[in-house]
Design a protein around this motif. Sequence first.
Motif, PDB file in Angstrom:
ATOM      1  N   GLU A 509     -18.373  -8.843  24.856  1.00  0.00           N
ATOM      2  CA  GLU A 509     -17.829 -10.554  24.953  1.00  0.00           C
ATOM      3  C   GLU A 509     -18.719 -10.953  26.032  1.00  0.00           C
ATOM      4  O   GLU A 509     -19.586 -10.508  26.864  1.00  0.00           O
ATOM      5  N   ASP A 510     -19.190 -12.511  25.684  1.00  0.00           N
ATOM      6  CA  ASP A 510     -19.904 -13.330  26.308  1.00  0.00           C
ATOM      7  C   ASP A 510     -21.271 -12.746  26.406  1.00  0.00           C
ATOM      8  O   ASP A 510     -22.515 -13.673  27.441  1.00  0.00           O
ATOM      9  N   ASN A 512     -22.855 -10.696  27.935  1.00  0.00           N
ATOM     10  CA  ASN A 512     -23.440  -9.394  29.481  1.00  0.00           C
ATOM     11  C   ASN A 512     -22.720  -8.672  29.139  1.00  0.00           C
ATOM     12  O   ASN A 512     -22.214  -8.135  30.617  1.00  0.00           O
ATOM     13  N   LYS A 513     -20.803  -8.221  28.715  1.00  0.00           N
ATOM     14  CA  LYS A 513     -19.843  -7.316  29.372  1.00  0.00           C
ATOM     15  C   LYS A 513     -19.147  -6.532  27.828  1.00  0.00           C
ATOM     16  O   LYS A 513     -19.335  -7.593  26.681  1.00  0.00           O
ATOM     17  N   ILE A 545     -25.242  -1.225  34.499  1.00  0.00           N
ATOM     18  CA  ILE A 545     -24.133  -1.147  35.076  1.00  0.00           C
ATOM     19  C   ILE A 545     -23.680  -1.911  35.837  1.00  0.00           C
ATOM     20  O   ILE A 545     -24.101  -1.561  37.520  1.00  0.00           O
ATOM     21  N   TYR A 547     -21.303  -4.182  37.890  1.00  0.00           N
ATOM     22  CA  TYR A 547     -19.849  -4.247  37.982  1.00  0.00           C
ATOM     23  C   TYR A 547     -19.321  -4.048  36.835  1.00  0.00           C
ATOM     24  O   TYR A 547     -19.150  -4.149  35.658  1.00  0.00           O
ATOM     25  N   ALA A 548     -17.946  -3.500  36.971  1.00  0.00           N
ATOM     26  CA  ALA A 548     -16.615  -2.920  36.351  1.00  0.00           C
ATOM     27  C   ALA A 548     -15.697  -3.935  36.715  1.00  0.00           C
ATOM     28  O   ALA A 548     -14.897  -3.501  37.844  1.00  0.00           O
ATOM     29  N   GLU A 549     -14.826  -4.929  36.119  1.00  0.00           N
ATOM     30  CA  GLU A 549     -13.659  -5.378  36.005  1.00  0.00           C
ATOM     31  C   GLU A 549     -12.883  -5.320  35.250  1.00  0.00           C
ATOM     32  O   GLU A 549     -12.924  -4.829  33.825  1.00  0.00           O
ATOM     33  N   LEU A 556     -13.537  -4.539  31.263  1.00  0.00           N
ATOM     34  CA  LEU A 556     -15.762  -5.142  30.987  1.00  0.00           C
ATOM     35  C   LEU A 556     -16.598  -4.420  31.986  1.00  0.00           C
ATOM     36  O   LEU A 556     -16.397  -4.819  33.221  1.00  0.00           O
ATOM     37  N   HIS A 557     -17.564  -4.048  31.401  1.00  0.00           N
ATOM     38  CA  HIS A 557     -18.475  -3.500  31.430  1.00  0.00           C
ATOM     39  C   HIS A 557     -20.150  -4.737  31.998  1.00  0.00           C
ATOM     40  O   HIS A 557     -20.725  -4.774  30.967  1.00  0.00           O
ATOM     41  N   HIS A 558     -19.990  -4.944  33.200  1.00  0.00           N
ATOM     42  CA  HIS A 558     -20.931  -6.374  33.474  1.00  0.00           C
ATOM     43  C   HIS A 558     -22.594  -5.428  33.270  1.00  0.00           C
ATOM     44  O   HIS A 558     -22.905  -4.760  34.543  1.00  0.00           O
TER      45      HIS A 558
END
Length: 902
Positions: A509-510, A512-513, A545, A547-549, A556-558
């Motif tokens: 997604e986007d 980068n996620k 990775i 950040y994860a949210e 989502l894994h940034h």
Amino acid sequence: MTYELEQLGYKKQVCQKCGNTFWSIRERATCGDAPCDEYEFIGNPVTDKQYDLMGIQKQFKGFFADHGHTPIDRYPTLAKRWRNDVFLVGASIYDFQPWVTSGMVQPPANPLTIAQPSIRLNDVDNVGRTGRHMTCFTMGAHHAFNTEDNPVYWKNETLRYCHEFLVSIGINPEEITYIESWWKGGGNEGPSFEICAHGVELATLVFIQYATTKNGLKEIPLKIVDTGYGLERIAWVSQGTPTAYDATFEPVINKLTDLSGVELDREILSENARIAGMMDIEDISDLKLLRQKVADKLNLDPVKLKDATAPMEAIYIVADHTRCLSFMLADGIIPSNVKEGYLARLVLRRTIKYMNELKLNETLSDIMKIQLDFLSKTYPEIKDNKDYILNIANIEEERYHTTLNKGTNLIKRSIKKLKNEGKDSFPTDMLINFYDSQGIPPETVEKISEENNFNANIPDDFYTQIAAAHEEEPEDEYEKIELSYPKTKLAFYDDLSQRSFEAKVLGVEDSNKIILDQTIFYPEGGGQPSDKGYLKTKDGIIINIEYAEKVDDVVLHHVKEDDISKLDDIVDEVIYGEIDAAARDLLTRNHTATHLVISAAREVLGNHIWQAGAQKGIDKSRIDLSHYKRISYDELKEIERVANENVQANIPVSIKWYDRTEAERKYGFRLYQGGIVPGKNIRVVKIPGIDVEACAGTHCNRTGDVGVIKLLRTERVQDGVERLEYAVADSGITKIQENDKIIKDSSEVFGVDAEQLPKTCSRFFNEWKEQQKEIKALKKQLAEVQISTLTDNIEDVAGFNVLTQLLDVDAGGLREIALNIIENQKDADIVILLNGDGNIVAACNQRMIDAGMKMGDVLRDMGEILGGRGGGKPNLAQGAKMTNLDKLDEAFTLIKNQIGEL
């Protein structure tokens, strides 16, 4: 829907006054509710047996228990214990929103009955004046939650239960009317009945069966019987007292009248309540009209009537407000200037206001004790919290008086400013700002305004306005991310020790996620930061990775910015992942430590302690606690001792998933210490005998794994919230060692052993203070000597005595010399002094100001030449950094020329 009413002998009729459809056994022209019918029960009880509030509460729950309902304990009046959209419980249905009413979880019993204390402040300015308005009331209720698989009961049974209950307590069924209505609120609606007798509404029966949509009504699968019986009103009609207050807390009122010497005129009170019952009291104009009508009826002068009723109203207000406060404080609300604490402080300070009007000599805690003793007979939780409540009362009363003292000058300055602007009264927004920002009540503004010939212009519904503005939690505005992926499996819950895994890439997604079908990356939540780590493709490409949210059920894994280009053609690939194990271990220890710290704080400070926020870290963590005063050093050390004692006990940490209702039934709302946890099933982390919380975070297997907890400091975050900062494990040891080094280095500076350090520091500090006194005295003597010589340098400029000089003294000395010459010696009209560091002071007398000179302007003009800046009052200004002293003569000449032109 009305079949049961017909079976009970009720006939459908239409009110000749309001036109509403109602049901009654006997033929009648009116619907039975005010203003179509007058109060008929005042002085004329409608039941043979008279019930006080506690008696009717017991009778109500007993009746429905005998008719197949499970009685449940009251919920806290603080609704944010289980929901985050409102602060206070305003009705019994609030107890079951949103989790039960949405159909997500089962109710605690079905059907059930409850007597729920409820708080509504929307009519706070009417309390005590109408005979019926209260800030806190007890809603008796019986609820049934009907599904297709489990139809409990619906309209006919509800009507029959209501009829049978009212008849069982002795109300003549021929005096009962059922007024057809329609209820709507919170996105739902449905038919309802208002049940009246002898001119007063006693209950409302609501049948929630529709959702309100833009396309009209939509049938909902969960149909709810939502009833509300006004138990105070039922007690009132059974006793026939002049007001509902007398029926509700008569023992409290009797003690208040004894203390104040106020006599209750029952004729006036009864007539006031009768006429008020015929009116829809919305604002002060209605109250004034009410007063006029009562005066006319009793043939009294309205002004004299107001003077006579004001003390009686104050008695009722104090009795009502102290009951409301008792529930608020017992349920854990800390008075403050934000959120629910704001509402508690509002009620508390109104109580003090009316105590003052009654000229009571007793303190707030003295009056609270009367109410607490009364309520403790029915509510053991109030008895258990008595000392804590009285402690808060004492502290808040002291703060109230401190606020009044501090606010006087602010109000006076504001009056002066408004007068200069040509205004003759305070705007309402300024009054609200006084209260919200400074805690200054309107009665204080009014008093000071009168002393300064100014109109305070206090709105008569002032407290209602500010209560309405603070009753609900404002919604956070954020842009919702729409995702269409299956739920991400949180594989770390299967094995908290797992540090690597494999997963399938479902999408990006986007740009980068990354979305995976499962993950062991903990997504940020509950104050615990997300894991960091990397993913590795089948070709060995590393994707870091950061950040994860978690968005809804998808993680989502940034991806690190440098690695975004590596995401081409990654979808559907099975990849390897690994988290930063060392960071996870430390965060895990910090999270378990957080539970240990809050439980220790509760043990040391009291059961009112509640988590108001937390942030776990690697080097250190913090937790915010609801607490009404600063945490002392001794308390901090005791919290640390208790927390570490539980670490050393090496207690096993239990983690188990529960159905939400089952968990609440077993552990209560203390579960939500760390915040509201969504969902039908919740994960409960339990340290037996120590703490239990609904928590999604990672935790140690045993408390001993934490290692050590070192409390670092405490600070006040805001009114009513204290922050504890701490470090654990290796970070905790590092902090201890850092403190040891500070002590060691300090000891070496003084050349003493560590044990002698406090004594040595104290001695040096006292010697330093004495030296400062001597230095100050010497400076004063020096200034006096310099003044005697400086006056010889005073010049006459256009009739003004002017002194300009560069001196070798510090900034404080410049100020002292300048003021001494102007105020004491009175040898000069204006004095401008500088030193070699660029400090400057300009002082003048009133003659100079009247001529048009302002010292702030003087410093501004000199600063343009010398550099630096300054400012102050017209008679005294100070500045610094005026270091271009080679232009000093030019600057002095500029000012002298300005004086010459006056």
